[in-house]
Design an enzyme around this catalytic site. Structure first.
Site, PDB file in Angstrom:
ATOM      1  NE  ARG A   1      -2.523   1.142   3.335  1.00  0.00           N
ATOM      2  CZ  ARG A   1      -3.701   1.064   3.961  1.00  0.00           C
ATOM      3  NH1 ARG A   1      -3.891   0.138   4.895  1.00  0.00           N
ATOM      4  NH2 ARG A   1      -4.680   1.887   3.655  1.00  0.00           N
TER       5      ARG A   1
ATOM      6  CG  ASP B   1      -7.826   0.104   5.698  1.00  0.00           C
ATOM      7  OD1 ASP B   1      -6.883   0.167   4.877  1.00  0.00           O
ATOM      8  OD2 ASP B   1      -7.671  -0.154   6.901  1.00  0.00           O
ATOM      9  CD  GLU B   2     -12.139  -4.483   1.595  1.00  0.00           C
ATOM     10  OE1 GLU B   2     -12.421  -4.516   0.378  1.00  0.00           O
ATOM     11  OE2 GLU B   2     -11.893  -5.490   2.265  1.00  0.00           O
TER      12      GLU B   2
ATOM     13  CG  ASP C   1      -1.327   1.265  10.658  1.00  0.00           C
ATOM     14  OD1 ASP C   1      -0.539   0.394  11.075  1.00  0.00           O
ATOM     15  OD2 ASP C   1      -2.496   1.382  11.077  1.00  0.00           O
TER      16      ASP C   1
END
Length: 730
Positions: A539, A555-556, A644
């Site tokens: 990502r 995020d989805e 992250d």
């Protein structure tokens, strides 16, 4: 006339007979005849004829200085001259660029030989290289080679001196006369002159050397490094002593020195004269003769008083409370005092004529140090008094920047050396001198990304640039259903409705192929699907599809409204070097466990903005992928939801600033909180990730903040019609 010639002939004949009768034996001994003459010239200056000069030592002893394990004077002379035989070396003449064309700038360290001693300091240097992104275990891929032989201490009186280096390196098949090799050295030469002799033929190798003299330094080829102690940290390192609100530019003392005074030998002249500038008020110059085994044998009339005065002041206290610190030469040109002064924000006043300053090819020392002359010592006090307080503060700030960017750890010293060499390979794509001397420093600015200042997030304010007025939404899809869920459909519709959205890129990281284009929602902006490798670090890969400066990472299953996106983007444009987003978490030190803790609870502090919904500059994708070594990315791929945290740690390490939290809807808060608390195993992995990252960096880069930015008139008792983002209050 005939009579005159006759007399001349008889005189010449008589002189020849007398010379033959009385000096013939000596002539034969001194080998005036051709055969002996050639032999005598070949052996000069070995006067070992006992009948002419009585010998008080064996010939071999004369050649070995009494120690058969040491090289002879002739061998030492030859080794010393080898430095100057390659004096004309430049990158164009003594470096094979073709080795770097196929695999790029890769560095190979020779395997450690069994029984070969390596000092702790050299072990740190090798470890720094092996942990770097440039290391390769395959010599066929290497552009640069590092010896496993410890070459740091080349003083043959030292216990760490490695003997027979010439014989060892000549046996290496990769040596090739030193071509494409880098040799590190901290101590060269020995008593009494401490010259630049390394005791072996370095050939065409690049020297990364401390105490480099300008006469032996080869500009654009060699690299001058600082002298650092064996206790210098491997990574991380202590921060500088100048805090934002700690001290004014003008401190208690103007100029200080506390150190050894050499009574004899090289380096004694300058230190012996330092007492002349001492006034006991704002200029403190303290020396001691009390060092070495036989100091009392050479003590002078000042020694006893100097030793008493020396003990009255604490060295660390002087560093803390002085504006300028004298850094005179020691036995060699460099000294530990140089880095000590930099860390303490005590502006170095250098008294070391002929010293090639560390990394002077990249660093502008005129902004951080005062370069004086040993011959003009008495003019130093008046010179530093004339420096304006504003410039003094600028000097102090620059010392802290340089210390933190290039000198606070062995890692940074070694990586700076490698980056300077890498820049030489592609001058058209190298860092400018400005980039090396401005925050965040040359190590965090990748010339492969760009050489234009306006492409980086750090220089907008200084040069009047600004980030692009649009952003790219980057959505990571990991659903295993192979079909589009309702959350991702709603997210795409909300994001595409933003007036600032330029495009949407979906990273498809599922086992099943992505749905056909007809299944995706219709949007007013381009929608691009990229097939991922199903790794968490994907990502943050610098995909070419991302063309805008701003990236909105999603995020989805993230839930955002168009108003939230618009407001967050406008905030980010004011802080383009930071991460700006919605869900936040924080770290803390747990004294009971002796490790860093991680919490997702709602508190008054934050240090992490989750990249499930966050804006940041696209440059951080390049920094994440190309700056960080492969080992860290493998760590991220092996732990769930660690990527992250690493991105937040990376940005904080570069900027020294915390992320920024922006207003979010209450409904969004509740969803995020429920997700964050779910799964104790996932939470444990994130905490392990945080501690492993702190160990790798050598310190905890994350910075805490208590700031949240809301729109003007947010929750104010005014009409909704006057509010720009009224939907945020629902």
């Amino acid at each position: 006339m005939q009579t005159r010639k006759k007399y001349i002939f008889l005189t010449f004949l008589a002189s020849w007979l007398l010379l033959f009768l009385f000096g013939g034996d000596q002539l034969r001994r001194f080998a005036f005849f051709s055969g002996r003459k050639a032999e005598a010239r070949g052996n000069w200056p070995r006067w070992t004829d006992r009948s002419l000069l009585k010998s008080f030592a064996d010939a071999e002893e004369l050649q070995r200085d009494g120690d058969p394990s040491l090289p002879s004077p002739r061998q030492r002379r030859a080794a010393w001259l080898s430095v100057y035989r390659s004096r004309r070396c430049r990158m164009e003449t003594c470096f094979d660029f073709s080795r770097c064309e196929k695999h790029g700038f890769k560095v190979f360290t020779y395997p450690q030989e069994r029984g070969q001693p390596v000092s702790g300091t050299y072990g740190k240097i090798l470890s720094s290289i092996e942990r770097s992104r440039y290391h390769t275990a395959n010599p066929e891929e290497a552009c640069l080679f590092i010896l496993s032989i410890d070459t740091l201490d080349r003083d043959h009186l030292s216990g760490q001196y490695v003997r027979n280096v010439d014989e060892k390196i000549r046996g290496f098949p990769l040596w090739n006369g030193g071509r494409n090799h880098l040799i590190f050295n901290l101590y060269s030469g020995t008593w009494p002159d401490y010259d630049g002799d390394l005791g072996f033929d370095t050939g065409q190798a690049i020297l990364a050397k401390a105490s480099f003299h300008t006469e032996s330094f080869r500009p654009g080829f060699d690299i001058s490094i600082p002298l650092f102690s064996k206790d210098h940290p491997q990574r991380g390192g202590d921060r500088g002593w100048l805090y934002q609100d700690s001290v004014p530019p003008k401190k208690k003392y103007l100029l200080v020195f506390k150190g050894k005074r050499y009574l004899t030998g090289i380096g004694s002249g300058t230190r012996n004269a330092l007492h002349h500038i001492h006034n006991g008020k704002d200029i403190i110059s303290l020396t001691t003769c009390k060092h070495g085994k036989d100091w009392e044998k050479h003590k002078d009339t000042r020694c006893d008083k100097d030793n008493i005065d020396y003990e009255r002041f604490d060295y660390q206290e002087l560093l803390h409370n002085s504006t300028f610190c004298i850094v005179p030469r020691g036995r060699r040109l460099g000294s530990f005092r140089f880095l000590e002064a930099l860390q303490a924000a005590c502006i170095p006043v250098l008294l070391s004529d002929g010293w090639e300053l560390p990394f002077a090819e990249a660093i502008d020392w005129g902004k951080a140090a005062v370069v004086g002359s040993e011959r003009l010592l008495l003019q130093i006090p008046s010179a530093v008094r004339c420096i304006h307080p504003e410039r003094v503060l600028a000097f102090q700030q620059q010392t802290q920047f340089l210390w933190d960017a290039y000198f606070s750890s062995v890692d940074k010293i070694v990586h700076t050396t490698l980056e300077i060499i890498k820049d030489r390979l592609s001058p058209h794509r190298s860092r400018s001198r400005f980039l090396w001397n401005a925050l965040p420093g040359g190590l965090q600015v990748l010339p492969d990304f760009s050489t234009h200042l306006g492409d980086f997030p750090f220089y907008y304010l200084q040069h009047g640039y600004g980030p692009s007025k649009k952003f790219t939404a980057f959505v990571r899809a990991v659903s295993q259903a192979g079909s589009l869920s309702q959350p991702i459909l709603r997210l795409i519709q909300a994001v595409s409705g933003s007036q600032y959205c330029a495009q949407i890129v979906v990273l498809w990281s599922c086992e099943k192929p992505p749905p056909p284009s007809g299944k995706w929602p219709q949007t007013t902006v381009p929608l691009t699907i990229i097939q991922g490798r199903r790794q968490l670090s994907d990502r943050f890969f610098p995909f070419e599809a991302i063309q805008t400066d701003a990236v909105l990472s999603l995020d989805e299953d993230t839930s955002l409204s168009t108003s939230e996106v618009d407001f967050a983007f406008l905030v980010w444009r004011s802080f383009p070097e930071r991460i700006v987003g919605f869900p936040t978490q924080s770290h803390f030190w747990d004294p009971e466990q002796g490790r860093w803790g991680y919490t997702s609870k709602w508190t008054n502090e934050l240090s992490i903005v989750l990249t499930a919904a966050a804006f940041y500059h696209r440059y951080y994708h390049s920094l994440f992928t190309e700056y960080l070594p492969a080992g860290l990315r493998e760590l991220v791929d092996g732990l769930a939801a660690c990527e992250d945290i690493l991105m937040n740690v990376l940005v904080a390490a570069v900027t020294k600033l915390p992320p920024i939290k922006v207003t979010q809807r209450k409904q969004h808060k509740e969803v995020v909180a429920q997700q964050a608390e779910a799964g104790s195993r996932r939470f444990s992995q994130r905490q392990d990730c945080l501690n492993q990252l702190a160990d790798w960096f050598g310190y905890m880069p994350l910075v805490s903040s208590q700031l949240r930015l809301d729109p003007v008139l947010f929750k104010d008792q005014v009409s909704v019609l006057r509010k720009k983002y009224p939907s945020l209050e629902k």
